[in-house]
Scaffold this motif. Structure first.
Motif, PDB file in Angstrom:
ATOM      1  N   SER A   2       0.840  -1.196   0.000  1.00 10.72           N
ATOM      2  CA  SER A   2       0.000   0.000   0.000  1.00 10.72           C
ATOM      3  C   SER A   2       0.877   1.249   0.000  1.00 10.72           C
ATOM      4  CB  SER A   2      -0.911   0.013   1.231  1.00 10.72           C
ATOM      5  OG  SER A   2      -0.166   0.287   2.400  1.00 10.72           O
ATOM      6  N   ALA A   3       0.278   2.351  -0.395  1.00 11.09           N
ATOM      7  CA  ALA A   3       1.012   3.621  -0.438  1.00 11.09           C
ATOM      8  C   ALA A   3       1.525   3.993   0.949  1.00 11.09           C
ATOM      9  CB  ALA A   3       0.124   4.725  -0.996  1.00 11.09           C
ATOM     10  N   TRP A   4       0.731   3.702   1.989  1.00 11.71           N
ATOM     11  CA  TRP A   4       1.153   4.025   3.355  1.00 11.71           C
ATOM     12  C   TRP A   4       2.391   3.221   3.746  1.00 11.71           C
ATOM     13  CZ3 TRP A   4       1.283   7.349   7.026  1.00 11.71           C
ATOM     14  CH2 TRP A   4       1.640   6.967   8.305  1.00 11.71           C
ATOM     15  N   GLU A   6       4.586   1.879   1.761  1.00 11.59           N
ATOM     16  CA  GLU A   6       5.714   2.356   0.967  1.00 11.59           C
ATOM     17  C   GLU A   6       6.283   3.644   1.564  1.00 11.59           C
ATOM     18  OE1 GLU A   6       6.804   3.600  -3.637  1.00 11.59           O
ATOM     19  OE2 GLU A   6       4.885   2.650  -3.190  1.00 11.59           O
ATOM     20  N   TYR A   7       5.404   4.544   1.999  1.00 10.37           N
ATOM     21  CA  TYR A   7       5.848   5.785   2.633  1.00 10.37           C
ATOM     22  C   TYR A   7       6.639   5.489   3.902  1.00 10.37           C
ATOM     23  CZ  TYR A   7       5.630   9.738   5.796  1.00 10.37           C
ATOM     24  OH  TYR A   7       5.955  10.708   6.706  1.00 10.37           O
ATOM     25  N   ASN A  56       7.560   7.230  -3.443  1.00  5.41           N
ATOM     26  CA  ASN A  56       6.369   7.736  -2.792  1.00  5.41           C
ATOM     27  C   ASN A  56       6.430   9.254  -2.662  1.00  5.41           C
ATOM     28  OD1 ASN A  56       4.930   8.523  -0.101  1.00  5.41           O
ATOM     29  ND2 ASN A  56       3.955   6.640  -0.820  1.00  5.41           N
ATOM     30  N   ASP A  58       4.828  11.279  -0.685  1.00  2.00           N
ATOM     31  CA  ASP A  58       4.900  11.759   0.692  1.00  2.00           C
ATOM     32  C   ASP A  58       6.311  11.608   1.260  1.00  2.00           C
ATOM     33  OD1 ASP A  58       2.254  12.613   0.914  1.00  2.00           O
ATOM     34  OD2 ASP A  58       1.566  10.583   1.372  1.00  2.00           O
TER      35      ASP A  58
END
Length: 81
Positions: A2-4, A6-7, A56, A58
């Motif tokens: 998920s993007a989270w 990965e961040y 990412n 963020d």
């Protein structure tokens, strides 16, 4: 991933490298993300470098915020002396 996640992973890389004595030597923007070259003194006048790809958005913003914060700290320290 998920993007989270990965961040969090990329933020941890940044934090670990900076706390390990590395500094940001170069940032190159690509279509796939930012290639960030970290460098530190390895002793005997040698430089140790490591490249990380930040994909990412963020995490890239976080790196920018960290760099701006360090610039402000350095400027404040220079103003005191």
């Amino acid at each position: 991933m998920s993007a989270w996640h990965e961040y969090v992973k990329e933020k941890q890389w940044i934090d670990d490298l900076l706390s390990g004595g590395y500094t940001v030597a170069e940032v190159a923007e690509t279509l796939d993300g930012d290639v960030v070259r970290f460098a530190r003194d390895a002793g005997s006048g040698k430089r140790e470098t490591l490249e990380v790809m930040l994909r990412n958005a963020d995490a890239r913003k976080y790196l920018g915020a960290v760099l701006i914060g360090r610039l402000r700290e350095n400027r404040a320290a220079a103003d005191v002396t």
